[in-house]
Design an enzyme around this catalytic site. Sequence first.
Site, PDB file in Angstrom:
ATOM      1  N   GLN A  21      52.063  21.313  54.498  1.00 45.33           N
ATOM      2  CA  GLN A  21      52.233  21.855  53.140  1.00 45.33           C
ATOM      3  C   GLN A  21      52.329  20.723  52.128  1.00 45.33           C
ATOM      4  O   GLN A  21      51.763  20.806  51.035  1.00 45.33           O
ATOM      5  CB  GLN A  21      53.471  22.748  53.088  1.00 45.33           C
ATOM      6  CG  GLN A  21      53.298  23.994  53.951  1.00 45.33           C
ATOM      7  CD  GLN A  21      54.552  24.839  54.062  1.00 45.33           C
ATOM      8  OE1 GLN A  21      55.605  24.477  53.539  1.00 45.33           O
ATOM      9  NE2 GLN A  21      54.447  25.960  54.755  1.00 45.33           N
ATOM     10  N   LYS A  75      47.503  33.104  58.904  1.00 47.94           N
ATOM     11  CA  LYS A  75      48.284  33.091  57.656  1.00 47.94           C
ATOM     12  C   LYS A  75      47.932  31.870  56.806  1.00 47.94           C
ATOM     13  O   LYS A  75      47.689  31.986  55.605  1.00 47.94           O
ATOM     14  CB  LYS A  75      49.781  33.121  58.006  1.00 47.94           C
ATOM     15  CG  LYS A  75      50.712  33.096  56.812  1.00 47.94           C
ATOM     16  CD  LYS A  75      52.067  33.673  57.169  1.00 47.94           C
ATOM     17  CE  LYS A  75      52.992  32.701  57.871  1.00 47.94           C
ATOM     18  NZ  LYS A  75      53.431  31.545  57.077  1.00 47.94           N
ATOM     19  N   GLY A 107      56.944  29.674  52.163  1.00 49.38           N
ATOM     20  CA  GLY A 107      56.970  28.226  51.950  1.00 49.38           C
ATOM     21  C   GLY A 107      55.588  27.683  51.629  1.00 49.38           C
ATOM     22  O   GLY A 107      55.431  26.774  50.802  1.00 49.38           O
ATOM     23  N   ASP A 144      55.236  26.190  64.834  1.00 52.66           N
ATOM     24  CA  ASP A 144      55.620  27.593  64.626  1.00 52.66           C
ATOM     25  C   ASP A 144      55.743  28.359  65.943  1.00 52.66           C
ATOM     26  O   ASP A 144      56.193  29.511  65.957  1.00 52.66           O
ATOM     27  CB  ASP A 144      54.609  28.293  63.709  1.00 52.66           C
ATOM     28  CG  ASP A 144      54.628  27.670  62.311  1.00 52.66           C
ATOM     29  OD1 ASP A 144      55.651  27.061  61.948  1.00 52.66           O
ATOM     30  OD2 ASP A 144      53.613  27.783  61.602  1.00 52.66           O
TER      31      ASP A 144
END
Length: 431
Positions: free
Chosen positions: A170, A23, A95, A316
């Site tokens: 991020q 992803k 996100g 995660d």
Amino acid sequence: MSKKVLSYDQTTLTGHISVPGDKSISHRAVMFGSLAKGKTTIKHFLEGEDCLSTIAAFQAMGVAIERSGQTVKIESNGVDGLKEPSQPINLGNSGTTARLLMGILSGLPFHFTLFGDDSLSKRPMDRITIPLRKMGAKIDGREEGRLLPISLRGGNLQPIHYHTPVKSAQVKSGVILAGLMTEGTTVVQEDTKTRDHTENMLKAFGADLTIDGNTVKIKGNQPLQACDIEVPGDISSAAFFLVAAAITPNSHITIENVGLNPTRTGIIDVLKLMDADISVVTKRTIGGEPIGDITVRTSAPKAVTIEGDIIPRIIDEIPIIALLASQAEGTTIIKDAEELRYKETDRIKSVVNTLKQLGVQIEATQDGMIIQGGNTLHGASTQSYGDHRIGMMVAIASLLTKESIELHDDQCIAISYPNFFADLQSLLSNA
Ligand code: SPQ
């Protein structure tokens, strides 16, 4: 809302599968392909809803992007060809799209409005809006720009030397991307290394950036050169089956062509530390990302304490690690994982509540959880709370009881793993 009743008579997993594309890498491939002048082809792209939100955002800025299954073709005129979108940009549940995109948009001389679904609207955006404002972006939003919807006017950014206070790839990536749109050199420093796909892929697109330990330096105003990207299988998706095979009787599976970037392979280290029967073969490296096969056989896991620098490398995977710990011998402690509170759900709360419902002795701490091993699971009516990783954790938990488990809102699993139940079925039906 969708509901699935999970009940499996046969719980041995065997055979070979490959999991969908990573992803994090799929998002970045669309973003950098849209910033680069020329044609970029992405293979084994993740067709999950989050990555489709990233495609839609760049289409709204005038980039020609065509998708046929897992192949995405981008034809872009580069940064100068991007246009102001006529409508607000819908970030859905993602996100990654939100934080990285804000970095890019901050460098463009346009106005943008960004919004997301209920879950994303609760997640903190100040972690990225603070450094972007320091660089000169004009940002406003709910709670002074802490929450979506957010409006942003970019352009005329200044480079920054930013020591990030949060363990977040991020944030690091959003600042690096904003730095790419300035005159001068931007430096981003983090205390604990987080996933480095942005750095690897920017290099593949020809960017000049240097990495020294946990510090990244990027020169501004560099044009990216279009290139082809092959996305490795997502280790965060593979993790559900790696754990399932470790804790169900007589299982033996191999997951092929999984991304083995060391900033993501903490799940392999945890399985090894817990005495799982696991082996890894690295086959090749594409665009700075190692790829290989992972084999797991049933074993008797032992409890461990998990803390410190490994946490961003398993962030995660903690929901499925908690389930693994529930079957181990002894008490597992997870610490330093306060970042879990800012995911699609507060994953400390949602993991603990859900596993308790299923019969696990587990308690939440401020920065993690304490899980007793050796639990016998039972049926219950559970919720994914709209969090794909909670939904998949429940599905794997259902292999550990003969009683049926109801999973409400199972559809959110499509965020990162649209074929999850088909792959589970294929591993079960080989036995
Ligand atoms: O994109 P989103 O919703 O934040 O996805 C999650 C996930 O579980 O898939 C987190 F909820 O993954 C993040 C990950 O936790 C993806 C990501 C990235 O691609 O850069 C980095 C991690 O988040 P963070 O907080 O470290 O920046």
